[in-house]
Design a protein around this motif. Structure first.
Motif, PDB file in Angstrom:
ATOM      1  N   SER B 118      -7.315  -3.172  -7.641  1.00 57.70           N
ATOM      2  CA  SER B 118      -6.512  -2.594  -8.510  1.00 57.70           C
ATOM      3  C   SER B 118      -5.281  -2.122  -8.013  1.00 57.70           C
ATOM      4  CB  SER B 118      -6.919  -1.583  -9.547  1.00 57.70           C
ATOM      5  OG  SER B 118      -7.688  -0.716  -8.743  1.00 57.70           O
ATOM      6  N   SER B 119      -5.373  -1.628  -6.582  1.00 58.02           N
ATOM      7  CA  SER B 119      -4.143  -1.333  -5.846  1.00 58.02           C
ATOM      8  C   SER B 119      -4.622  -1.444  -4.496  1.00 58.02           C
ATOM      9  CB  SER B 119      -4.130   0.401  -5.910  1.00 58.02           C
ATOM     10  OG  SER B 119      -5.189   1.005  -5.622  1.00 58.02           O
ATOM     11  N   ALA B 120      -3.376  -1.344  -3.459  1.00 57.38           N
ATOM     12  CA  ALA B 120      -3.513  -1.687  -2.246  1.00 57.38           C
ATOM     13  C   ALA B 120      -2.474  -0.871  -1.615  1.00 57.38           C
ATOM     14  CB  ALA B 120      -3.494  -2.903  -1.788  1.00 57.38           C
ATOM     15  N   LEU B 121      -2.733   0.065  -0.453  1.00 60.14           N
ATOM     16  CA  LEU B 121      -1.751   0.964  -0.110  1.00 60.14           C
ATOM     17  C   LEU B 121      -1.903   0.599   1.505  1.00 60.14           C
ATOM     18  CD1 LEU B 121       0.160   3.615   0.187  1.00 60.14           C
ATOM     19  CD2 LEU B 121      -2.082   4.849   0.378  1.00 60.14           C
ATOM     20  N   VAL B 122      -0.798   0.291   2.261  1.00 63.42           N
ATOM     21  CA  VAL B 122      -0.893  -0.001   3.644  1.00 63.42           C
ATOM     22  C   VAL B 122      -0.039   1.203   4.438  1.00 63.42           C
ATOM     23  CG1 VAL B 122      -0.337  -1.538   5.590  1.00 63.42           C
ATOM     24  CG2 VAL B 122      -0.759  -2.526   3.230  1.00 63.42           C
TER      25      VAL B 122
END
Lengths: 169, 352
Positions: B118-122
């Protein structure tokens, strides 16, 4: 500025830092939040009753957090078994072990006595000198050195094994 | 400071992001004091709590102090909601490192679940692979991905497993290195994935429990630049900075489900059908774990690279090097004989 506004501002601007220290002490987010909340309310109630405003709110609250931590841990100590023996040592150099090593170091910190852990957190996380830690914990500087030495001694076998097993490929 | 003290500092700093934040504390206080807050009767939040605590005595205070624990658990679809991930201030150790092991999800069988996050933080930590210190790099940038999350799941969930003791020979080219942490959020679960973009393409990816030798660093760099996980390249013969290698190739030479094969000969040829005999022949070969090396001189006229592509995830590369022993290798398995394979390849390359 009104005193109450000052404290609200303090929560917004120093709350994160206090919570991080509390988390280093407790290793549990909910307990850390309880600890800071408890310390905040105790300090604020005391300040209101006495009408005194500390020069350094952060240091004042940090002291309260540390005291609260030692106090509550002591209350629970009759039901907890605190060990300074590291349970297992890593044996391989696989990259997965590096994470495991970190986790084991963290777990080893969590297994120290509350005063040993408090000393290590204040020394290596907060960067305080031993005489400042002694003042904060209400003990002699020699006691701080002794607590730190015993805490480090409990950690040393683990770190030696970690270094020996590092994967440098 | 000794190594031990340095390690302790690093471990402590590495757990910063797991601490609760002031906003959560304020919310907790606010919820505990909500009945006492009225429009036009402005009393700062903390005062309201303190005054009430003093009046009501310690028993009431006990309730306030544990206020955030009294909230009903936030449950979505039976799973407890986990707070959003935030980037650690420092990359605490040598790559690959993750700040926490998978929470609420199986991290042992795959690098990430097959479910779309549901989310992807890099989080990016830039340095150089020649730096004396390979740990403790400071956060240099963060970005939330806004697209391509299904592609991300497809690619990362099929990364090949690196087994303990699996040695990979690496070049030693010096140059810029970016260590990435990909923080993936799912309902009730979080996973951190460490991936590195560096000149030698030799740093494993890991979630702390599953380690892969797949090359995902360049794709993470592209995602970090654009905010979207990149499209998969069409089937092609292998080149640099290309993600090759697939989960399952350490037990089966060509894992099931391929949709095409590209035979890289002097002139590449891609087949989307009629190549099952080749798959069957490869999978029938007696095989053993790959050492990623062979001895002897390959014969250029009878050497091929076979790239098997799949609907999602990275392809499988099988190299056939006649004259070198063992001649067949897919990075996970090796086989000692190419005699039954070469006629099948040559048959597929014949003009129709």
């Amino acid at each position: 500025m009104h005193l109450d506004d000052v404290l609200t501002e303090l929560v917004e601007h120093s709350g994160d830092r206090l919570l991080r220290v509390a988390y280093q002490l407790t290793h549990d987010p909910a307990t850390a939040q309880d600890l800071v909340q408890e310390a905040l309310l105790r300090v604020y109630g005391s300040v209101r009753r006495r009408g005194l405003v500390p020069e350094d709110w952060y240091a004042y609250l940090r002291r309260a957090v540390i005291n609260e931590y030692v106090r509550t841990r002591r209350l629970r100590s009759s039901t907890e078994v605190v060990t300074d023996v590291v349970p297992e040592r890593p044996t391989a150099g696989c990259p997965e072990d590096r994470t495991a090593d970190q986790a084991e170091l963290w777990a080893a910190l969590g297994a120290l006595s509350e005063r040993q852990r408090a000393v290590l957190v204040l020394r290596y996380y907060e960067g305080l000198a031993d005489h400042e830690i002694a003042s904060l914990l209400g003990c002699r500087e020699a006691s701080v050195r002794s607590l730190a030495k015993r805490g480090l001694a409990a950690m040393r076998p683990l770190v030696t094994a970690v270094s020996a097993g590092e994967d440098r490929t | 400071m000794s190594n031990l003290e340095d390690d302790i500092s690093r471990v402590m700093a590495g757990h910063d992001d797991q601490a609760p934040n002031a906003a959560a504390l304020l919310r907790s206080l606010e919820q505990a004091s909500q009945p006492k807050r009225r429009p036009g009767w402005f009393v700062p939040l903390v005062v309201a709590v303190v005054v009430a605590a003093v009046v009501a005595g310690s028993a009431w205070a006990g309730g306030v102090l544990s206020g955030h624990r009294q909230e009903p658990a936030t449950v979505l679809g039976g799973a407890r909601q986990i707070p959003p991930l935030s980037c650690p201030a420092r990359y605490a150790d040598q790559a690959p490192w993750v700040p926490a092991k998978p929470a609420g999800a199986d991290g042992r069988s795959r690098l990430v679940p097959q479910t779309t996050p549901s989310s992807a933080l890099v989080c990016a930590y830039r340095g150089n692979n020649t730096d004396k210190r390979q740990a403790g790099w400071a956060l240099s940038g963060r970005r939330s991905l806004v697209g391509g999350l299904a592609r991300l799941a497809g690619q990362l969930s099929w990364q090949p497993r690196r087994l303990p003791g699996h040695q990979i020979a690496c070049t030693a080219v010096g140059g810029p290195q970016t260590n990435y942490l990909i923080g993936l959020g799912y309902p009730g679960a979080t996973i951190w994935v460490a991936a590195t973009d560096e000149p030698n393409e030799c740093v494993s990816a890991s979630n702390g429990e599953f380690t892969s030798y797949g090359i995902i660093g360049p794709d993470v760099s592209r995602a970090f630049a654009s905010g979207r996980w990149p499209d998969r390249p069409s089937a092609s013969c292998p080149g640099p900075r290309q993600d090759i290698g697939r989960l399952g190739q350490d037990t089966t030479m060509v894992p099931a489900g391929s949709t095409s094969v590209t035979i890289c000969a002097p002139k590449a040829r891609t087949l989307t059908s009629g190549y099952q005999a080749l798959v069957s022949a490869l999978n029938r070969l007696p095989a053993h774990p790959s050492t990623l090396s062979c001895s002897g001189t390959p014969s250029p006229s009878a050497s091929y690279q076979l790239v098997f592509s799949y609907p999602e995830g990275p392809p499988v590369l099988v190299t056939v090097l006649s004259g070198c022993h063992p001649p067949i290798d897919n990075l996970g398995l090796q086989s000692d004989s190419a005699s039954s394979i070469l006629p099948v390849i040559q048959q597929l390359l014949k003009p129709k």
